[in-house]
Design an enzyme around this catalytic site. Structure first.
Site, PDB file in Angstrom:
ATOM      1  N   GLU A  44      78.263  60.663  84.855  1.00 19.33           N
ATOM      2  CA  GLU A  44      78.142  60.377  86.280  1.00 19.33           C
ATOM      3  C   GLU A  44      78.943  61.374  87.116  1.00 19.33           C
ATOM      4  OE1 GLU A  44      75.668  56.881  85.974  1.00 19.33           O
ATOM      5  OE2 GLU A  44      76.139  58.308  87.547  1.00 19.33           O
ATOM      6  N   ASP A  49      66.503  59.259  79.660  1.00 16.87           N
ATOM      7  CA  ASP A  49      65.715  59.983  80.653  1.00 16.87           C
ATOM      8  C   ASP A  49      66.062  61.453  80.856  1.00 16.87           C
ATOM      9  OD1 ASP A  49      68.125  59.161  81.770  1.00 16.87           O
ATOM     10  OD2 ASP A  49      67.222  57.818  83.230  1.00 16.87           O
ATOM     11  N   GLU A  91      62.518  46.509  89.006  1.00 17.51           N
ATOM     12  CA  GLU A  91      63.313  47.340  88.095  1.00 17.51           C
ATOM     13  C   GLU A  91      62.640  47.469  86.734  1.00 17.51           C
ATOM     14  OE1 GLU A  91      67.048  49.435  87.090  1.00 17.51           O
ATOM     15  OE2 GLU A  91      65.791  49.119  88.837  1.00 17.51           O
ATOM     16  N   GLU A 111      63.475  57.409  91.415  1.00 20.49           N
ATOM     17  CA  GLU A 111      62.630  58.045  90.406  1.00 20.49           C
ATOM     18  C   GLU A 111      61.149  58.082  90.776  1.00 20.49           C
ATOM     19  OE1 GLU A 111      66.448  57.060  88.674  1.00 20.49           O
ATOM     20  OE2 GLU A 111      64.975  55.814  89.727  1.00 20.49           O
TER      21      GLU A 111
END
Length: 827
Positions: free
Chosen positions: A274, A484, A605, A731
């Site tokens: 992150e 991802d 989600e 996304e």
């Protein structure tokens, strides 16, 4: 009388004197205590009255059309708050300072995978409901990072150097956009202005109420600091300010960046992934997009990177993903994580490569090149060659376990195409309550430190191996959560290196071959729309043969995997892969369909789907769909018969008959969980006319399915919705933007605008925008959370979708997974 009056006067003066002494003594104590930062949310004052808890404003956000302007500069109370260790003392908030601190002994939890682990900020948030900060014990004497000698240094000759030579001429990504009429241009610019207004709305509130901190509380003001308290939203939003031509705001934000002290933190550890994508990526992206005019941005990037480079100081040079940065920890030898998340270990390449290019320092490239080498070796040795497991062992230790020398045989079970074969899928997903096993986190906070294999005295000779599979559980493969950006970075790193490293092309092509074969599926939906999603798969070993596997599929849609449409599109053009641009279009349109299917017009989600059988016509079959919603019909009635024979249960719950649609109400979600055992008290349903409980076993198939569809608000095609939230994720619009830039098809702009209108309507608050709890509800509840990617990614992609294609031209820039633009070689 005079004497009595004199005594009263003396008594009054004495009392006033004592109170004054007490008051000033207490004020002095408070002033000293203000040097300790508060643990919980700081309820920053804001120049308006926020809606009271439980009020209508908290349930139904204002319409997008409602103008909400940031407060004037002279009314803003959001001057930067200096973190511990900075020269100036933080602004004191008496309300916050009076909240109880968390003792050091209470900041430790028992790790589920061995060892005692510190609580992450998100874990404290979940327990206290306050959005608190995990702080170091003795915050008054905050530790500072120091540059110490490495435990496992590399010889200068062993450092892997950046590829040299002239960049290759790569195929163009962007399509030529057709000329627009003056009317079309006016409409486009109006949409652009609306998106920009949403950004300014949120940025103004952050600037006034949380400047210098990680996240704004979008419903009440104040801040949260889950990402080390260095100002994640500030740094993450820098290049968006520049792209939206808010140059004065950008300059002001750069001045705030100068004050960040990366050598100390309110957290004991640094979440490496992150931090790299948000902070390091944000600094480098802002430096590139602003034309290298602000040297401080590169300087701060180097300052942060020189701290982060220590995560690679392990025997095998694989990174520690939650880095304890304090000198007392750094001074000891450590290994990399025994349980490492694939996305975290495989998504550091773009940022460190770009820094190496800008500084001419090969050490930054060496760090990620070694990970690339290990990923390349491991890719062909997994159970599904071409794909990596979602979790890997990166420690390099215990290398006596041999790797497979060749591709193992496996037998793939057919994709379920009817309710009977779908039944086993639902049995595997059953959790008996709570989140499903595939529930995806808002971010990777919740995984913090679970995977840290921090051995404080490693044997360098026995811990210098590469990546390998975990021995503790069956591997799982997919391209959504936990995986991802590892796949996303393969073509992007190839472009950033000017095509000079073929490793990334080879790995990408191998991955997509496996994805098309094992993950890609077409769901059965009500119209004839030809869409695609990517499943997850878990190979399970067969007892009959040690190297044979049966494939267990999870057919789901998730917001996190919506990036894949854009990835397939970029890979198709850069590498000339025939047919992949069509797959990209179908994957992206699948996410658009999911947006259009719900009450709010926003995608959940995650949710499960019913796949069509490969190679056969995929048409809507209402009977099969309804059977998938009630896969335990026979078991339900068999259980009811056994209950009747045993005379178990109340007469109120037996032999009830209702016409279809008569008013059954599902209280406990009956799917996706296994059918209850005979006599079990589960999955009760209420008859709304009598408020009496009824067992699902006594319902007809038609009543049971009608109740599920109505009370779970299931759109046709979705078998279950495992997570109903919308977390302001980018996304889906990311892939819509890429599809427009790569095809020029106005279809994507039309769909993107509808997405923006829905998101803006249901997430806007008086201050900014907030995550919501249920996209299938007409009045979703605000979750009081606005992650930095709302400004860094989501609004940026909406804005770029309607911008002139020359703005962040994809032939000139590579966007990292946080949408930060890195300039490609030759531009």
């Amino acid at each position: 009388m005079f004497r009595a009056r004199r005594y009263r006067i003396i008594l009054i003066f004495t009392t006033v004197f004592i109170l004054a002494v007490f008051y000033f003594t207490r004020s002095r104590d408070l002033a000293v205590s203000s040097n300790t930062p508060p643990i919980v949310d700081r309820p920053e004052p804001f120049p308006h009255n926020p809606p009271a808890a439980g009020s209508k404003e908290n349930i139904t956000p204002p319409s997008h059309d409602t103008p909400v302007n940031p407060p004037p500069a002279d009314q803003q109370s959001g001057s930067p708050k200096n973190r511990p260790g900075n020269e100036q003392a933080p602004v004191h908030d008496p309300a916050a300072s009076q909240k109880p601190t968390i003792p050091a002994s209470d900041q430790v939890k028992e790790g589920t995978k061995g060892g005692s682990l510190e609580k992450t900020p998100s874990e404290i948030d979940a327990e206290s409901g306050s959005g608190g900060q995990a702080v170091l014990p003795g915050a008054e004497e905050q530790s500072h990072w120091e540059k110490l000698p490495e435990q496992f240094p590399l010889a200068p000759a062993d450092i892997i150097k950046l590829p040299t030579g002239n960049a290759k001429t790569l195929p163009k990504l962007q399509a030529k956009i057709k000329d627009e009429s003056s009317g079309d241009k006016l409409q486009r610019l109006q949409k652009l202005a609306s998106i920009k207004q949403s950004f300014e709305h949120a940025w103004g509130a952050y600037k006034a109420s949380a400047m210098g901190h990680d996240e704004l509380n979008p419903t009440q003001g104040g801040y949260r600091d889950p990402f080390n308290g260095w100002g994640a939203t500030l740094v993450d939003g820098l290049d968006t300010l520049w792209i939206m031509e808010l140059k004065e705001e950008f300059s002001m934000a750069v001045d705030q960046v100068k004050k960040i002290d990366f050598t100390t933190s309110i957290r004991k550890d640094i979440p490496v992934f992150e931090t790299v994508i948000r902070y390091l990526g944000g600094l480098l992206g802002a430096y590139d997009i602003s034309g290298h005019k602000y040297d401080v941005l590169l300087d701060k990037a180097v300052e942060l990177a020189d701290i982060l480079i220590g995560v690679f100081d392990t025997p095998n040079r694989m990174p520690m993903l939650y880095y304890k940065w304090a000198p007392q920890y750094v001074s000891q030898p450590h290994t990399a994580d025994k349980i490492a998340i694939l996305a975290e270990i495989g998504s550091l390449s773009l940022e460190f490569t770009r820094l190496a290019q800008l500084t001419r320092q090969d050490k930054y490239y060496d760090a990620i090149a070694r990970i690339t080498n290990e990923l390349e070796k491991f890719q062909t040795e997994t159970i599904i060659p071409g794909l990596w497991p979602l979790e890997v062992d990166a420690s390099g230790c215990d290398q006596h376990q041999p790797r497979a020398s060749s591709e193992p045989a496996y037998s793939a079970t057919p994709s379920p195409a009817n309710a009977d074969s779908y039944r086993s899928f639902l049995q595997r997903r059953g959790r008996g309550g709570g989140l499903s096993e595939d529930a995806q986190p808002a971010n990777y906070d919740n995984l913090a430190e679970e995977g840290t294999g921090a051995n404080t005295s490693p044997d360098g000779e026995n811990c210098n191996g590469g990546l390998k599979k975990l021995r503790s559980k069956a591997p799982k493969f997919g391209m959504g959560a936990l995986a991802d950006s590892t796949y996303e970075y393969l073509p992007k790193e190839y472009m950033l290196l000017g095509g000079l490293n073929e490793q990334y092309r080879t790995m990408y092509e191998n991955s997509m071959d496996a994805a098309r074969k094992h993950l890609l599926f077409r769901p059965m939906i009500q119209d004839d729309r030809d869409i695609r999603f990517l499943s997850n798969v878990r190979p399970l070993a067969l007892n009959s043969a040690p190297d044979a596997y049966t494939m267990r599929y999870d057919y789901e849609g998730s917001h996190l995997v919506c990036f894949a449409g854009g990835m397939f599109a970029v890979g198709a053009k850069i590498f000339g892969i025939e047919g992949d641009l069509d797959i990209a279009s179908k994957l992206t349109d699948g996410c658009v369909w999911a947006y259009e299917s719900t009450t709010t017009g926003i995608m959940p989600e995650s949710f499960t789907l019913m796949p069509c059988k490969n190679g056969e016509p995929c048409t809507w079959n209402e009977t099969e769909y309804r059977r998938a919603l009630d896969p335990y019909e026979n078991d339900r009635f068999a259980g009811a018969e056994r209950l009747a024979e045993m005379k178990i249960g109340s007469s109120k719950t037996q032999n009830r008959e209702r016409d279809p649609g008569s008013g059954w109400h599902v209280i406990a979600t009956p799917s996706p969980s296994p059918a209850p055992a005979p006599g079990a008290n589960g999955n009760d349903i209420t008859d709304r006319s009598t408020n009496l409980p009824v067992k699902p076993s006594s319902l007809s198939h038609e009543d049971f399915v009608n109740a599920r569809i109505r009370d779970q608000r299931l759109p046709p095609g979705m078998v279950s919705i495992t997570q109903r939230k919308y977390l302001l994720r980018p996304e889906a619009i990311e892939s819509v933007f890429i599809m427009f830039r790569l095809t020029g098809d106005d279809y994507w702009r039309q769909k993107g605008w509808k997405m923006f209108e829905a998101v803006s309507k249901y997430t806007q608050t008086e201050l900014a925008h907030s995550s919501i709890d249920d996209v299938t509800s007409e009045t979703p509840r605000l979750l009081a959370k606005m992650e930095s990617f709302w400004l860094a990614e989501t609004l940026k992609y909406f804005y770029l979708l309607f911008s002139d294609p020359s703005v962040v031209n994809l032939d000139e820039y590579v966007l990292n997974t946080e949408a930060h633009p890195f300039r490609r070689p030759g531009y």
